[in-house]
Design a protein around this motif. Structure first.
Motif, PDB file in Angstrom:
ATOM      1  N   ASP A   1      -4.074 -23.383  28.739  1.00 20.85           N
ATOM      2  CA  ASP A   1      -2.861 -23.205  29.548  1.00 20.85           C
ATOM      3  C   ASP A   1      -2.066 -22.069  28.919  1.00 20.85           C
ATOM      4  O   ASP A   1      -1.589 -22.182  27.782  1.00 20.85           O
ATOM      5  CB  ASP A   1      -2.086 -24.529  29.535  1.00 20.85           C
TER       6      ASP A   1
ATOM      7  N   THR B   1       3.357 -22.534  28.444  1.00 21.12           N
ATOM      8  CA  THR B   1       4.096 -23.794  28.306  1.00 21.12           C
ATOM      9  C   THR B   1       5.276 -23.576  27.364  1.00 21.12           C
ATOM     10  O   THR B   1       5.354 -22.562  26.665  1.00 21.12           O
ATOM     11  CB  THR B   1       3.218 -24.939  27.750  1.00 21.12           C
TER      12      THR B   1
ATOM     13  N   ILE C   1      -6.610 -30.706  29.226  1.00 22.94           N
ATOM     14  CA  ILE C   1      -6.493 -29.282  28.864  1.00 22.94           C
ATOM     15  C   ILE C   1      -6.605 -29.173  27.348  1.00 22.94           C
ATOM     16  O   ILE C   1      -5.937 -29.906  26.614  1.00 22.94           O
ATOM     17  CB  ILE C   1      -5.149 -28.713  29.366  1.00 22.94           C
TER      18      ILE C   1
ATOM     19  N   ALA D   1      -2.958 -24.786  24.568  1.00 23.27           N
ATOM     20  CA  ALA D   1      -1.879 -24.191  25.348  1.00 23.27           C
ATOM     21  C   ALA D   1      -1.108 -23.182  24.522  1.00 23.27           C
ATOM     22  O   ALA D   1      -0.882 -23.381  23.315  1.00 23.27           O
ATOM     23  CB  ALA D   1      -0.923 -25.272  25.846  1.00 23.27           C
TER      24      ALA D   1
ATOM     25  N   SER E   1       1.168 -19.928  36.944  1.00 18.24           N
ATOM     26  CA  SER E   1       2.047 -21.098  36.894  1.00 18.24           C
ATOM     27  C   SER E   1       3.112 -21.115  37.985  1.00 18.24           C
ATOM     28  O   SER E   1       3.715 -20.091  38.311  1.00 18.24           O
ATOM     29  CB  SER E   1       2.742 -21.192  35.534  1.00 18.24           C
TER      30      SER E   1
ATOM     31  N   GLY F   1      -1.936 -20.915  34.059  1.00 15.64           N
ATOM     32  CA  GLY F   1      -0.770 -21.358  33.298  1.00 15.64           C
ATOM     33  C   GLY F   1      -0.061 -22.442  34.073  1.00 15.64           C
ATOM     34  O   GLY F   1      -0.223 -22.552  35.300  1.00 15.64           O
ATOM     35  N   SER F   2       0.727 -23.255  33.378  1.00 16.55           N
ATOM     36  CA  SER F   2       1.398 -24.358  34.076  1.00 16.55           C
ATOM     37  C   SER F   2       2.914 -24.259  34.083  1.00 16.55           C
ATOM     38  O   SER F   2       3.575 -24.803  34.957  1.00 16.55           O
ATOM     39  CB  SER F   2       1.005 -25.692  33.432  1.00 16.55           C
TER      40      SER F   2
ATOM     41  N   PRO G   1       1.229 -29.913  34.188  1.00 13.24           N
ATOM     42  CA  PRO G   1      -0.042 -29.201  33.966  1.00 13.24           C
ATOM     43  C   PRO G   1      -1.198 -29.741  34.810  1.00 13.24           C
ATOM     44  O   PRO G   1      -2.059 -28.967  35.235  1.00 13.24           O
ATOM     45  CB  PRO G   1      -0.304 -29.416  32.473  1.00 13.24           C
TER      46      PRO G   1
ATOM     47  N   GLU H   1      -0.814 -28.204  38.196  1.00 13.32           N
ATOM     48  CA  GLU H   1      -1.094 -26.765  38.142  1.00 13.32           C
ATOM     49  C   GLU H   1      -2.590 -26.505  37.947  1.00 13.32           C
ATOM     50  O   GLU H   1      -3.130 -25.544  38.495  1.00 13.32           O
ATOM     51  CB  GLU H   1      -0.269 -26.123  37.030  1.00 13.32           C
ATOM     52  N   LEU H   2      -3.233 -27.367  37.191  1.00 16.91           N
ATOM     53  CA  LEU H   2      -4.680 -27.237  37.017  1.00 16.91           C
ATOM     54  C   LEU H   2      -5.416 -27.496  38.334  1.00 16.91           C
ATOM     55  O   LEU H   2      -6.358 -26.771  38.698  1.00 16.91           O
ATOM     56  CB  LEU H   2      -5.153 -28.210  35.934  1.00 16.91           C
TER      57      LEU H   2
END
Lengths: 258, 246
Positions: B4, B7, B33, B36, B181, B204-205, B212, B215-216
């Motif tokens: 990620d 964050t 994940i 990050a 993100s 990215g989240s 996350p 977002e994933l």
């Protein structure tokens, strides 16, 4: 579950979505109810768009439709809204960005909807026209109106506009928000936990936003079961008068919209 | 490996944002994940003089999970070279710039000097890239063009109304990378892959404020070619951050 807003029909401003396609997508996702409003077509005419949508919705108990009018047309906009209400519209949809007006200048239309007991759904977040504290002005000037804002009441990926949206929401109990496209799930969770779960509604706002992803968005937010029931179903059933909709302490359920 | 690229870890009481490292690690676990990039909410130097200590120590506590970026205010011109050198010495792998909070224009000389430093040090620079002045893709593209040796990552890839602009900027300028993100249009990620290739798109989240896992899902739901998906979810980040050399 009810998707509380999609924009249907030929769309001057981007992708177009027809009602059958939208309902088919929702069905595949397990969403049984829908609230829909007309797009602005290439002919720029809302009266014909409203009529087309009313005809498409006819006989579908799981769908409610909103009339779309242009507040710049003042008395003519109110007349069109009243014509649509007589034809079965469950509220009015306004887009200050696409139709170029400040939300405070929609007071006449919002008042007319409120006088008929109907909600006004308004596209939020456009700078200069539909900022959170402009909705604060509108909500205070029409306190008996139920006003439903798209995108959590703001659009800003810095998170800065959330503070103004929160101010507007805390100052005006007649403001509600849709979940579509909302930056930060913790904002949605805060709305439910610290404000009022009766004032947040799941919506995709397709085709601007993707139905599946918006469903993922609301499903990934942490709500308890009673909050989720309100956000995903009951609030829309109540605001848009689905048959069988209920208030928090009511008992009736919406057939076909689980 | 899933990385990620965006964050936050900080305890910024003035903003009311209290997000210690445990919070993002728990969310990373929930989303499966692996690692990050972490950065503070505050810019250094500024309201928290200990921000570099905080972010480095947070990464050290979770050394197999968290990768530190230092968030800087380019307008502190005399301090910036020393801060960059110290950050690199302490294991920082990149720089975050948020022109909305620093009011440092992306093509002002202070920012361009910082980008040149970053380029020399091999540090990618993650800009907040949204709809506000100082952050639009058009503005950031000018900075990327002025310092082509620096990898400029567009965090949020244009926000709400500027995503297509971000894709177009990246098409023209090859040191631009798009980070996915929070922007709410999954289909435009596919469009970005089509236009600029998967090798310049990173997942990215913007967690923990943004989830996350959600977002994933925005990436994994696209139906991308497996190699492209792997690149976006981690391969590209590993290359940019030097993880493949570690």
């Amino acid at each position: 579950m009810i998707d509380a807003l999609a924009i249907i029909g030929e769309n001057l401003f981007g992708a177009s979505l027809d009602l059958d396609s939208h309902l088919s997508t929702l069905e595949a996702l397990g969403v049984g109810g829908a609230v829909v409003a007309p797009a602005r077509g290439r002919d720029y005419r809302f009266d014909t768009a409203n009529d087309r949508l009313a005809a498409a919705v006819e006989g579908r108990a799981e769908v409610r439709w909103l009339a779309r009018v242009d507040p710049n047309q003042a008395d003519a906009a109110v007349a069109e809204l009243r014509r649509c209400i007589a034809a079965g519209a469950s509220g009015v949809y306004l887009d200050p960005d696409q139709d170029v007006f400040r939300v405070v200048d929609s007071r006449q239309v919002v008042t007319a909807a409120a006088d008929s007991g109907l909600a006004s759904v308004i596209a939020a977040g456009a700078p200069l026209r539909a900022e959170p504290l402009q909705f604060d002005d509108l909500a205070q000037s029409v306190p008996h109106a139920r006003i439903v804002l798209t995108s959590g009441g703001q659009i800003n990926i810095s998170g800065l506009s959330m503070i103004d949206a929160w101010l507007a929401l805390t100052r005006n109990p007649n403001l509600h928000v849709l979940s579509n496209g909302e930056y930060r799930q913790d904002y949605l969770e805060r709305l439910a936990n610290e404000l009022d779960p009766e004032r947040l509604l799941f919506a995709s706002m397709a085709p601007l936003h993707d139905q599946r992803f918006e469903l993922d968005r609301i499903r990934s937010a942490r709500f308890d079961a009673s909050q989720r029931e309100l956000i995903e179903h009951e609030n829309a059933a109540r605001l848009f008068a689905f048959a069988g909709g209920r208030s928090r302490d009511g008992a009736a359920r919406l057939p076909g919209a689980e | 490996m899933i990385v990620d690229f965006h964050t936050h870890v900080d305890e910024a009481e003035a903003f009311g944002w209290i997000d210690p490292p445990e919070k993002i690690v728990e969310l990373l676990d929930d989303a499966a994940i692996d690692r990050a990039v972490i950065m503070t909410y505050t810019d250094l130097p500024g309201m928290n003089a200990k921000a570099l200590d905080y972010i480095v120590e947070s990464a050290e506590r979770f050394s197999d999970r968290l990768i530190p970026f230092v968030r800087l205010n380019p307008n502190y011109r005399k301090d910036v070279p020393g801060l960059v050198a110290e950050a690199v010495a302490r294991g920082v792998r990149g720089i975050k710039l948020h022109p909305t909070t620093t009011l440092a224009h992306p093509v002002g000389s202070a920012t361009l000097d910082l980008l040149a430093l970053a380029g020399d040090a091999g540090l990618p620079v993650l800009f907040h890239c949204g709809d506000d002045p100082y952050t639009t893709p058009q503005t950031l593209a000018l900075a990327a063009a002025a310092v082509p040796e620096c990898t400029v990552v567009f965090g949020h890839m244009g926000g709400y109304a500027h995503v297509k602009d971000a894709i177009e900027a990246a098409r023209k300028q090859h040191n631009i990378v798009l980070e996915t993100s929070a922007m709410p249009y999954p289909a435009l990620i596919s469009k970005a892959v089509e236009v600029i290739g998967a090798e310049r798109v990173v997942f990215g989240s913007d967690g923990p404020g943004c989830n996350p896992r959600l977002e994933l899902a925005k990436i994994t739901g696209l139906g991308l070619e497996p190699a492209d998906e792997r690149a976006i979810l981690g391969g590209n980040a590993a290359r940019l951050l030097g993880l493949d050399r570690a």
